[in-house]
Every structure is written in structure tokens, then in C-alpha cells.
Enzyme design. Structure first.
Site, PDB file in Angstrom:
ATOM      1  N   ASP A 172      12.118  20.935 -53.279  1.00 24.94           N
ATOM      2  CA  ASP A 172      12.530  19.548 -53.495  1.00 24.94           C
ATOM      3  C   ASP A 172      13.581  19.212 -52.457  1.00 24.94           C
ATOM      4  OD1 ASP A 172      12.643  17.073 -54.701  1.00 24.94           O
ATOM      5  OD2 ASP A 172      14.136  17.674 -56.178  1.00 24.94           O
ATOM      6  N   ASP A 174      15.848  15.917 -50.989  1.00 25.28           N
ATOM      7  CA  ASP A 174      16.244  14.529 -51.244  1.00 25.28           C
ATOM      8  C   ASP A 174      17.385  14.119 -50.325  1.00 25.28           C
ATOM      9  OD1 ASP A 174      14.522  13.865 -53.495  1.00 25.28           O
ATOM     10  OD2 ASP A 174      15.732  15.277 -54.658  1.00 25.28           O
TER      11      ASP A 174
END
Length: 231
Positions: A172, A174
Site C-alpha cells: 500500500d 499513499d
């Protein structure tokens, strides 16, 4: 100007030769393309160059009007972004290592600092394995949208599947901050939404940039972390 040291300046003669060499070795149909690529080359090759305004004039342009030149002028610069990373599937550390290396290998990107990997509990109420989380500081020539696309590519290379919101994932990535910009589009929210309530973001961010100030909340990362831990 304050030091009068040649090593603190950019040699304009050297730059002139770099521009000439680049223009001779590359062919573009558009002045805009020449300007973009020339800016990227100069910013990448000259360590002291942080920002450039480049104007390219084309004489005798075939426009059918009595003009001496047509011109393109653009301004480009290095930007600072903070990127959060996490994994809770498979070889978590390897996924994170590979993702960070992928950013290091990306043209126009330089990873300047990486926090320690932090073991954290899952966020969002979905039952799953513990995460490895962290934050890195990135120096980049990419726009926020280009950077987001690159992060999605790296997630895809790690076989990231978006099946459950806040569910398990191999990798992930971000964008937390991009300079001091505030962006709110259907695909991109900067600063990252709700990060002030996530200790797995604030703790590693506090490690590498405790005095970075949130452009919306107008508080430093360290202040936000103190407030969260006090709840």
C-alpha cells in the site's frame, strides 16, 4: 553571491554546452516537448539546480505573420512528497523493500529518507494480520498525478488486489503530502484524509519530519501525534 565560491554556483558555460549537446542529440516535433525534456535533464544533472524557468525561441516560424520568433516558456522544479507505505501479506518486508527500490529506480525521483518499519495493528475493523508500516520522504520531478500513477504501478507489480476496503494488501503506497499543496479531486486527496487519526502514519512521519506542518490543520506532525496519543 554571499560566498563568492565557484563551487556554490552553476557554471553557465557548462550549462550552455549541455543544452547545445542535448538539442543536437534529440529531435522533437514540438517546442513543448523539447522544453519539458530539457528541463528534466538539467534538473537531474545539476545538483545545485532546484528550479528553472526555460524559454525557447524559434526564429523564422512558418506562421505567415511578420514575427521574429515564436516561443515556449515553462517553469519546472523539484518537489518534496511524503509517502506512507504498508504491507500485511506474505513477505511484508520484501514487499516494502521492493516498493521503495522501485521509487529509487524511477526517473525524476530521489528517496531522501525512510523511517524504520513499524509493526502496527490493522486499521478499519477488518480482521487481518499485523502490518509493517512506514513513511519516506521523496524528492521528485513528477506531478502529484504522475506520482500517484507510479505508486499504483508499483502496487500492481506487488500483485496488489483491491478487494476489501481497508483489507489486507501486499503493498500500500499513499501520498501524504506534496509540498504544501491542497488537492481534492475524485482520484487524489492531499493531504491524505484522516491521517491525523492514524498512529501508524504519524509515528514514522514524526521520525523523519516531526516539524512538518499540516497545511490544512496548521499543526506540526509532532503536535498531531501528541494529541492522538493523549486521546
Amino acid at each position: 553571491g554571499l560566498t563568492d565560491e565557484l563551487t556554490a554556483s552553476i557554471h553557465y558555460g557548462e550549462v550552455s554546452h549541455m543544452i547545445t549537446k542535448f538539442a543536437k542529440e534529440h529531435t522533437y516535433k514540438l517546442l513543448e516537448a523539447l522544453a519539458e525534456n530539457l528541463c528534466q535533464m538539467l534538473l537531474s544533472e545539476l545538483p545545485l539546480l532546484k528550479k528553472i524557468t526555460l524559454r525557447i525561441e524559434k526564429p523564422w516560424a512558418p506562421v505567415g505573420l511578420p514575427l521574429d520568433t515564436v516561443a515556449v516558456e515553462i517553469t519546472r522544479s523539484w518537489h518534496t512528497a511524503y509517502v506512507a507505505f504498508g504491507s500485511n501479506l506474505g513477505d511484508k518486508k520484501k514487499y516494502l523493500d521492493n516498493g521503495i527500490q522501485g521509487l529509487k529506480d524511477t526517473p525524476g525521483c530521489e528517496v531522501e529518507a525512510v523511517s524504520k518499519y513499524l509493526v502496527t495493528e490493522p486499521y478499519g475493523g477488518v480482521e487481518q494480520d499485523e502490518f509493517l508500516n512506514g513513511v519516506l520522504r521523496l524528492r521528485t520531478l513528477l506531478t502529484p498525478e504522475e506520482l500517484l500513477d507510479r505508486l499504483h504501478e508499483l502496487e500492481a507489480e506487488a500483485n496488489r488486489e483491491r478487494l476489501i476496503h481497508w483489507g489486507p494488501r501486499t503493498l500500500d503506497l499513499d501520498i501524504l503530502f506534496y509540498d504544501n499543496e491542497i488537492i481534492d479531486t475524485p482520484d487524489l486527496h492531499i493531504p491524505h484524509i484522516d491521517m491525523q487519526n492514524r498512529d501508524f502514519v504519524l509515528k514514522p512521519m514524526d521520525e523523519i519530519a516531526p516539524y512538518y506542518r499540516h497545511p490544512v490543520l496548521n499543526k506540526t506532525i509532532h503536535q498531531l501525534l501528541d494529541e492522538l496519543l493523549a486521546k
